[in-house]
Design a protein around this motif. Structure first.
Motif, PDB file in Angstrom:
ATOM      1  N   VAL A  10       1.027  -1.498  -0.316  1.00 19.34           N
ATOM      2  CA  VAL A  10      -0.252   0.211  -0.059  1.00 19.34           C
ATOM      3  C   VAL A  10       1.296   0.840   0.457  1.00 19.34           C
ATOM      4  N   THR A  11       0.978   1.950  -0.855  1.00 21.45           N
ATOM      5  CA  THR A  11       1.882   3.195  -1.296  1.00 21.45           C
ATOM      6  C   THR A  11       0.351   3.923  -0.991  1.00 21.45           C
ATOM      7  N   GLN A  12      -0.497   4.111  -1.648  1.00 20.99           N
ATOM      8  CA  GLN A  12      -1.156   5.155  -1.270  1.00 20.99           C
ATOM      9  C   GLN A  12      -2.573   4.955  -1.043  1.00 20.99           C
ATOM     10  N   SER A  13      -3.512   6.659  -1.067  1.00 21.00           N
ATOM     11  CA  SER A  13      -4.805   5.988  -0.720  1.00 21.00           C
ATOM     12  C   SER A  13      -5.482   5.102  -1.736  1.00 21.00           C
ATOM     13  N   TYR A  14      -6.659   3.750  -0.626  1.00 22.18           N
ATOM     14  CA  TYR A  14      -7.618   3.206  -1.837  1.00 22.18           C
ATOM     15  C   TYR A  14      -7.986   4.242  -2.611  1.00 22.18           C
ATOM     16  N   ARG A  15      -8.552   4.912  -2.460  1.00 19.68           N
ATOM     17  CA  ARG A  15      -8.643   6.509  -3.309  1.00 19.68           C
ATOM     18  C   ARG A  15      -8.711   6.274  -4.664  1.00 19.68           C
ATOM     19  N   THR A  16      -7.186   6.494  -5.119  1.00 19.05           N
ATOM     20  CA  THR A  16      -6.170   6.839  -5.894  1.00 19.05           C
ATOM     21  C   THR A  16      -5.888   5.524  -6.625  1.00 19.05           C
ATOM     22  N   ASP A  17      -5.575   4.520  -5.775  1.00 18.43           N
ATOM     23  CA  ASP A  17      -4.633   3.053  -6.031  1.00 18.43           C
ATOM     24  C   ASP A  17      -5.046   2.030  -7.566  1.00 18.43           C
ATOM     25  N   PRO A  18      -4.282   2.638  -8.711  1.00 17.71           N
ATOM     26  CA  PRO A  18      -4.822   1.504  -9.562  1.00 17.71           C
ATOM     27  C   PRO A  18      -5.480   0.454  -9.241  1.00 17.71           C
ATOM     28  N   LEU A  19      -4.706  -0.058  -8.910  1.00 14.87           N
ATOM     29  CA  LEU A  19      -4.903  -1.741  -8.929  1.00 14.87           C
ATOM     30  C   LEU A  19      -6.554  -2.063  -7.680  1.00 14.87           C
ATOM     31  N   THR A  20      -6.721  -1.132  -6.477  1.00 18.34           N
ATOM     32  CA  THR A  20      -7.854  -1.029  -5.787  1.00 18.34           C
ATOM     33  C   THR A  20      -8.717  -0.626  -6.486  1.00 18.34           C
ATOM     34  N   LEU A  21      -8.809   0.581  -7.384  1.00 21.31           N
ATOM     35  CA  LEU A  21     -10.156   1.686  -8.313  1.00 21.31           C
ATOM     36  C   LEU A  21      -9.354  -0.096  -9.689  1.00 21.31           C
ATOM     37  N   ALA A  22      -8.909  -0.612 -10.175  1.00 20.07           N
ATOM     38  CA  ALA A  22      -9.923  -1.666 -11.250  1.00 20.07           C
ATOM     39  C   ALA A  22      -9.956  -2.784 -10.084  1.00 20.07           C
ATOM     40  N   ALA A  23     -10.815  -3.037  -9.112  1.00 17.25           N
ATOM     41  CA  ALA A  23     -11.335  -3.953  -8.117  1.00 17.25           C
ATOM     42  C   ALA A  23     -12.516  -2.940  -8.024  1.00 17.25           C
ATOM     43  N   LYS A  24     -12.396  -1.754  -8.184  1.00 17.32           N
ATOM     44  CA  LYS A  24     -13.649  -1.602  -7.817  1.00 17.32           C
ATOM     45  C   LYS A  24     -14.361  -1.110  -9.460  1.00 17.32           C
ATOM     46  N   ARG A  25     -14.148  -1.984 -10.220  1.00 15.41           N
ATOM     47  CA  ARG A  25     -14.447  -1.629 -11.802  1.00 15.41           C
ATOM     48  C   ARG A  25     -15.510  -2.866 -12.109  1.00 15.41           C
ATOM     49  N   VAL A  26     -14.663  -4.099 -11.242  1.00 15.51           N
ATOM     50  CA  VAL A  26     -15.331  -4.943 -11.177  1.00 15.51           C
ATOM     51  C   VAL A  26     -16.607  -5.391 -10.521  1.00 15.51           C
ATOM     52  N   VAL A  27     -16.305  -4.619  -8.950  1.00 10.50           N
ATOM     53  CA  VAL A  27     -17.104  -4.767  -7.938  1.00 10.50           C
ATOM     54  C   VAL A  27     -18.699  -3.925  -8.429  1.00 10.50           C
ATOM     55  N   ASP A  28     -18.465  -2.733  -9.039  1.00  8.21           N
ATOM     56  CA  ASP A  28     -18.724  -2.622 -10.276  1.00  8.21           C
ATOM     57  C   ASP A  28     -20.290  -2.588 -10.361  1.00  8.21           C
ATOM     58  N   ARG A  29     -19.685  -4.112 -12.050  1.00 10.03           N
ATOM     59  CA  ARG A  29     -20.008  -4.667 -12.073  1.00 10.03           C
ATOM     60  C   ARG A  29     -21.339  -5.937 -11.948  1.00 10.03           C
ATOM     61  N   GLY A  30     -21.058  -5.736 -10.979  1.00  9.03           N
ATOM     62  CA  GLY A  30     -21.900  -6.661  -9.582  1.00  9.03           C
ATOM     63  C   GLY A  30     -21.264  -8.246  -9.131  1.00  9.03           C
ATOM     64  N   VAL A  31     -19.714  -8.056  -9.085  1.00  9.67           N
ATOM     65  CA  VAL A  31     -18.897  -9.219  -9.310  1.00  9.67           C
ATOM     66  C   VAL A  31     -18.284  -8.821  -7.923  1.00  9.67           C
ATOM     67  N   ILE A  32     -18.462  -9.780  -7.336  1.00 11.87           N
ATOM     68  CA  ILE A  32     -17.476 -10.324  -5.760  1.00 11.87           C
ATOM     69  C   ILE A  32     -15.974  -9.773  -5.754  1.00 11.87           C
ATOM     70  N   VAL A  33     -15.460  -9.272  -5.287  1.00 11.39           N
ATOM     71  CA  VAL A  33     -14.093  -9.018  -5.573  1.00 11.39           C
ATOM     72  C   VAL A  33     -13.333 -10.201  -3.874  1.00 11.39           C
ATOM     73  N   VAL A  34     -13.033 -11.000  -4.231  1.00 10.05           N
ATOM     74  CA  VAL A  34     -12.078 -11.362  -2.244  1.00 10.05           C
ATOM     75  C   VAL A  34     -10.551 -11.087  -2.784  1.00 10.05           C
TER      76      VAL A  34
END
Length: 167
Positions: free
Chosen positions: A82-106
Motif C-alpha cells: 500500500v503506497t497510496q490511498s485506496y481512493r487513487t491506487d490503480p489496483l484498488t480502482l481496478a477491483a472497484k470496476r469489477v465490483v461495480d459490475r456486480g462481481v464480488i472481489v475477494v
C-alpha cells in the motif's frame, strides 16, 4: 499459453480450497464451493512474483468478459504494498470496476500480520487491494478451539506469499 498450467503451485492450492471436490479425502475435505466452475487468469510467474499491471489487466478482462463466463466472484490471492490511498491506487480502482459490475472481489489480507524477525503482531499490514472497502478481505487465524478471543492467535507463514510489483 492456452492450456492450463501452474508452474508455482499456489494457484492450484487456492483453486482446491475454493472448488476442490474432496476426491483425495473421500469428500471429507472438499472446497468451499465444490460445484463451482473456475476461470483461471495467470498473473504471476513461477516464483510467485509479478506486476501490478498484470493483475489490473486480469481484472479488466473480467469487466469485459465476466457476463460471458458468468463470473460472480473474483479471488485475488495476491497483494501489493500500500503506497497510496485506496481512493487513487490503480489496483484498488481496478477491483472497484469489477465490483461495480456486480462481481464480488475477494482478496488476501497478506501474510505480513506478524513481523518476520520478532514474531510480534504488526498492525496496518493489509496489502492492496485488500485495503479497499469494496473488497472482501480474508486472513487466517486460529481460535485455539475456544470461544474466548483472548487466546486467538494470528496464523504465521514462512513467507510473504505471492506479491505484485509496480509496473
Amino acid at each position: 499459453r492456452t492450456a492450463a498450467y501452474d508452474d508455482n503451485g499456489h494457484g492450484s492450492h487456492v483453486a482446491g480450497i475454493i472448488a476442490g471436490n474432496g476426491y483425495d479425502t473421500r469428500g471429507a475435505r472438499a472446497g468451499i464451493a465444490p460445484a463451482a466452475n473456475l476461470v483461471s487468469l495467470k498473473v504471476l510467474d513461477e516464483r510467485g512474483g509479478g506486476y501490478i499491471s498484470n493483475v489490473i489487466a486480469a481484472l479488466d478482462w473480467v469487466v469485459a468478459n465476466g457476463a460471458t463466463f458468468n463470473i460472480r466472484v473474483v479471488n485475488l490471492s495476491v497483494g501489493a504494498a500500500v503506497t497510496q490511498s485506496y481512493r487513487t491506487d490503480p489496483l484498488t480502482l481496478a477491483a472497484k470496476r469489477v465490483v461495480d459490475r456486480g462481481v464480488i472481489v475477494v482478496s488476501a489480507a497478506g501474510n505480513i500480520g506478524k513481523n518476520p524477525i520478532t514474531g510480534k503482531v504488526q498492525y496496518g499490514a493489509i496489502t492492496a487491494p485488500g485495503n479497499a472497502p469494496w473488497v472482501l478481505t480474508v486472513g487466517a487465524y486460529s481460535h485455539m478451539g475456544t470461544l474466548r478471543r483472548a487466546d486467538d492467535t494470528m496464523a504465521s507463514f514462512s513467507s510473504r506469499g505471492p506479491t505484485a510489483r509496480d509496473y
